[in-house]
Motif scaffolding. Structure first.
Motif, PDB file in Angstrom:
ATOM      1  N   TYR A 117       0.836  -1.198   0.000  1.00 21.13           N
ATOM      2  CA  TYR A 117       0.000   0.000   0.000  1.00 21.13           C
ATOM      3  C   TYR A 117       0.872   1.250   0.000  1.00 21.13           C
ATOM      4  CZ  TYR A 117      -3.690  -3.309   1.151  1.00 21.13           C
ATOM      5  OH  TYR A 117      -4.563  -4.371   1.122  1.00 21.13           O
ATOM      6  N   PRO A 118       1.433   1.613  -1.157  1.00 20.52           N
ATOM      7  CA  PRO A 118       2.305   2.795  -1.233  1.00 20.52           C
ATOM      8  C   PRO A 118       1.620   4.084  -0.788  1.00 20.52           C
ATOM      9  CG  PRO A 118       2.457   1.480  -3.245  1.00 20.52           C
ATOM     10  CD  PRO A 118       1.320   0.924  -2.454  1.00 20.52           C
ATOM     11  N   VAL A 119       0.292   4.110  -0.824  1.00 20.78           N
ATOM     12  CA  VAL A 119      -0.425   5.315  -0.418  1.00 20.78           C
ATOM     13  C   VAL A 119      -0.103   5.704   1.017  1.00 20.78           C
ATOM     14  CG1 VAL A 119      -2.472   4.036   0.358  1.00 20.78           C
ATOM     15  CG2 VAL A 119      -2.701   6.427  -0.335  1.00 20.78           C
ATOM     16  N   LEU A 120       0.263   4.740   1.854  1.00 20.04           N
ATOM     17  CA  LEU A 120       0.531   5.050   3.253  1.00 20.04           C
ATOM     18  C   LEU A 120       1.743   5.952   3.413  1.00 20.04           C
ATOM     19  CD1 LEU A 120      -0.210   1.601   4.936  1.00 20.04           C
ATOM     20  CD2 LEU A 120      -1.741   3.524   4.476  1.00 20.04           C
ATOM     21  N   ALA A 121       2.683   5.871   2.458  1.00 16.12           N
ATOM     22  CA  ALA A 121       3.863   6.743   2.511  1.00 16.12           C
ATOM     23  C   ALA A 121       3.506   8.181   2.148  1.00 16.12           C
ATOM     24  CB  ALA A 121       4.947   6.215   1.582  1.00 16.12           C
ATOM     25  N   ALA A 122       2.360   8.366   1.486  1.00 15.74           N
ATOM     26  CA  ALA A 122       1.941   9.703   1.071  1.00 15.74           C
ATOM     27  C   ALA A 122       1.100  10.406   2.134  1.00 15.74           C
ATOM     28  CB  ALA A 122       1.149   9.627  -0.234  1.00 15.74           C
ATOM     29  N   LEU A 123       0.792   9.706   3.228  1.00 19.22           N
ATOM     30  CA  LEU A 123       0.023  10.335   4.299  1.00 19.22           C
ATOM     31  C   LEU A 123       0.872  11.363   5.025  1.00 19.22           C
ATOM     32  CD1 LEU A 123      -1.721   7.200   5.891  1.00 19.22           C
ATOM     33  CD2 LEU A 123      -2.735   8.867   4.315  1.00 19.22           C
ATOM     34  N   SER A 124       0.210  12.287   5.658  1.00 24.21           N
ATOM     35  CA  SER A 124       0.931  13.235   6.509  1.00 24.21           C
ATOM     36  C   SER A 124       1.537  12.474   7.681  1.00 24.21           C
ATOM     37  CB  SER A 124      -0.036  14.301   7.031  1.00 24.21           C
ATOM     38  OG  SER A 124      -0.989  13.711   7.914  1.00 24.21           O
ATOM     39  N   PRO A 125       2.619  12.979   8.275  1.00 29.00           N
ATOM     40  CA  PRO A 125       3.212  12.286   9.434  1.00 29.00           C
ATOM     41  C   PRO A 125       2.196  12.015  10.539  1.00 29.00           C
ATOM     42  CG  PRO A 125       4.687  13.999   8.641  1.00 29.00           C
ATOM     43  CD  PRO A 125       3.417  14.161   7.877  1.00 29.00           C
ATOM     44  N   SER A 126       1.314  12.981  10.797  1.00 36.06           N
ATOM     45  CA  SER A 126       0.320  12.780  11.855  1.00 36.06           C
ATOM     46  C   SER A 126      -0.713  11.730  11.444  1.00 36.06           C
ATOM     47  CB  SER A 126      -0.380  14.099  12.185  1.00 36.06           C
ATOM     48  OG  SER A 126      -1.057  14.611  11.039  1.00 36.06           O
ATOM     49  N   GLY A 127      -1.078  11.723  10.140  1.00 37.01           N
ATOM     50  CA  GLY A 127      -2.040  10.733   9.667  1.00 37.01           C
ATOM     51  C   GLY A 127      -1.486   9.327   9.738  1.00 37.01           C
ATOM     52  N   ARG A 128      -0.232   9.160   9.329  1.00 35.95           N
ATOM     53  CA  ARG A 128       0.400   7.836   9.389  1.00 35.95           C
ATOM     54  C   ARG A 128       0.528   7.371  10.833  1.00 35.95           C
ATOM     55  NH1 ARG A 128       3.539   4.309   6.395  1.00 35.95           N
ATOM     56  NH2 ARG A 128       5.187   3.247   7.539  1.00 35.95           N
ATOM     57  N   ARG A 129       0.923   8.275  11.715  1.00 38.43           N
ATOM     58  CA  ARG A 129       1.058   7.910  13.124  1.00 38.43           C
ATOM     59  C   ARG A 129      -0.290   7.504  13.705  1.00 38.43           C
ATOM     60  NH1 ARG A 129       3.511  11.985  14.389  1.00 38.43           N
ATOM     61  NH2 ARG A 129       1.774  13.313  15.086  1.00 38.43           N
ATOM     62  N   ARG A 130      -1.328   8.242  13.364  1.00 35.39           N
ATOM     63  CA  ARG A 130      -2.670   7.915  13.850  1.00 35.39           C
ATOM     64  C   ARG A 130      -3.099   6.541  13.345  1.00 35.39           C
ATOM     65  NH1 ARG A 130      -6.506   7.231  16.789  1.00 35.39           N
ATOM     66  NH2 ARG A 130      -8.535   8.237  16.618  1.00 35.39           N
ATOM     67  N   LEU A 131      -2.818   6.252  12.073  1.00 38.06           N
ATOM     68  CA  LEU A 131      -3.173   4.962  11.493  1.00 38.06           C
ATOM     69  C   LEU A 131      -2.484   3.812  12.224  1.00 38.06           C
ATOM     70  CD1 LEU A 131      -3.480   3.980   7.792  1.00 38.06           C
ATOM     71  CD2 LEU A 131      -1.835   2.756   9.200  1.00 38.06           C
ATOM     72  N   LEU A 132      -1.178   3.936  12.415  1.00 40.69           N
ATOM     73  CA  LEU A 132      -0.429   2.836  13.020  1.00 40.69           C
ATOM     74  C   LEU A 132      -0.776   2.652  14.500  1.00 40.69           C
ATOM     75  CD1 LEU A 132       3.064   3.392  11.359  1.00 40.69           C
ATOM     76  CD2 LEU A 132       1.315   1.704  10.764  1.00 40.69           C
ATOM     77  N   GLU A 133      -1.114   3.729  15.180  1.00 39.56           N
ATOM     78  CA  GLU A 133      -1.483   3.613  16.585  1.00 39.56           C
ATOM     79  C   GLU A 133      -2.840   2.948  16.771  1.00 39.56           C
ATOM     80  OE1 GLU A 133      -1.338   7.599  17.987  1.00 39.56           O
ATOM     81  OE2 GLU A 133       0.849   7.602  18.314  1.00 39.56           O
ATOM     82  N   ALA A 134      -3.761   3.193  15.833  1.00 37.21           N
ATOM     83  CA  ALA A 134      -5.134   2.696  15.992  1.00 37.21           C
ATOM     84  C   ALA A 134      -5.354   1.332  15.360  1.00 37.21           C
ATOM     85  CB  ALA A 134      -6.119   3.700  15.385  1.00 37.21           C
ATOM     86  N   ALA A 135      -4.479   0.935  14.433  1.00 32.68           N
ATOM     87  CA  ALA A 135      -4.713  -0.289  13.661  1.00 32.68           C
ATOM     88  C   ALA A 135      -4.637  -1.537  14.532  1.00 32.68           C
ATOM     89  CB  ALA A 135      -3.711  -0.384  12.522  1.00 32.68           C
ATOM     90  N   ARG A 136      -5.422  -2.525  14.173  1.00 30.97           N
ATOM     91  CA  ARG A 136      -5.360  -3.854  14.792  1.00 30.97           C
ATOM     92  C   ARG A 136      -4.856  -4.846  13.763  1.00 30.97           C
ATOM     93  NH1 ARG A 136     -10.659  -5.997  16.734  1.00 30.97           N
ATOM     94  NH2 ARG A 136     -11.542  -4.837  14.996  1.00 30.97           N
ATOM     95  N   TRP A 137      -3.972  -5.731  14.176  1.00 35.64           N
ATOM     96  CA  TRP A 137      -3.433  -6.750  13.283  1.00 35.64           C
ATOM     97  C   TRP A 137      -4.144  -8.073  13.506  1.00 35.64           C
ATOM     98  CZ3 TRP A 137       0.402  -6.133   9.562  1.00 35.64           C
ATOM     99  CH2 TRP A 137       1.020  -4.876   9.543  1.00 35.64           C
ATOM    100  N   MET A 138      -4.326  -8.815  12.425  1.00 35.90           N
ATOM    101  CA  MET A 138      -5.017 -10.092  12.492  1.00 35.90           C
ATOM    102  C   MET A 138      -4.244 -11.121  11.681  1.00 35.90           C
ATOM    103  SD  MET A 138      -8.832  -8.609  11.647  1.00 35.90           S
ATOM    104  CE  MET A 138      -9.649 -10.186  11.875  1.00 35.90           C
TER     105      MET A 138
END
Length: 234
Positions: free
Chosen positions: A21-42
């Motif tokens: 998902y290359p789009v994740l590298a295009a997120l703002s630093p705060s957006g990427r941090r928010r994504l990784l903090e909230a994500a759940r892995w399965m």
């Protein structure tokens, strides 16, 4: 969905996620941090039902490894495959359920051992404010809609023998599929597919074996798939 883990599984680096998902590298630093903090892995075994009809959508899935088969079921048990979701792709049903705040209207089953990252709805909605993520979501949404329209045309306007012939082509000389698997992929029943395959074998188009179909006449199958009449052998 089930089998959730609060952190990335061991041996699954974030680089694997970014690669799909290359789009994740295009997120703002705060957006990427928010994504990784909230994500759940399965990490989910193959054959697991991730979601079913009338269930609420728990989040937006990123498929890091493996694949998901999405099907629509009928009351008599027959299934119509809608699409598959692999690495780098997204699930149109999950997207539409999150956007419309509705329940699922189909079933999603893992085809093999699958690793997902699930983004909660609140964060998904936040990230839609970022243009790269919004364009990514709606671009894949449009691609899936086009694929589903093609499926509707196939089911509505092409005979099953044409669809079966097309299904056999482009996968090498020998397909390792059971008649039941082919029927599931076409949204039909095994008895009808077996009868059609026997007809193909009688015409010399294929040779049937145990859990396999050997292609003998690809050109003949292409003619069948296109709806052309079979050539006379006289």
């Amino acid at each position: 969905m089930s089998a959730a883990h609060p952190s990335a599984p061991a041996g699954m680096p974030l680089a694997r996620l970014d690669e799909g998902y290359p789009v994740l590298a295009a997120l703002s630093p705060s957006g990427r941090r928010r994504l990784l903090e909230a994500a759940r892995w399965m990490r989910v075994p193959g054959g697991t039902c991730l979601f079913d009809e009338h269930q609420a959508c728990e989040g937006f899935p990123f498929v890091v490894d493996g694949s998901i088969r999405v099907v629509k079921s009928a009351p008599n048990g027959r299934e119509l495959p809608l699409y598959r979701v692999g690495s780098g792709e997204t699930c149109i049903l999950s997207t539409s359920c999150l956007l419309g705040r509705e329940d699922y209207r189909a079933r999603g089953v893992t085809e093999s051992d699958t690793v997902l990252m699930l983004l909660p709805q609140a964060v998904f909605e936040e990230l839609l404010d970022e243009r790269p993520f919004r364009e990514f979501v709606f671009h894949l949404f449009a691609e899936r809609i086009a694929g589903l329209m093609q499926l509707i045309e196939e089911v509505a306007f092409r005979r099953l023998d044409q669809r079966l012939a097309a299904q056999l082509l482009g996968k090498g000389r020998t397909l390792h599929r059971t008649h039941q698997q082919l029927a599931d992929e076409l949204g039909s029943v095994r008895e009808i597919v077996s009868r059609l395959l026997k007809g193909f074998a009688d015409q010399g188009l294929v040779r049937l074996g145990r859990e396999q179909v050997e292609i003998l006449d690809p050109a003949g199958l292409r003619r069948t798939a296109s709806g052309e009449p079979a050539r006379s052998t006289d």
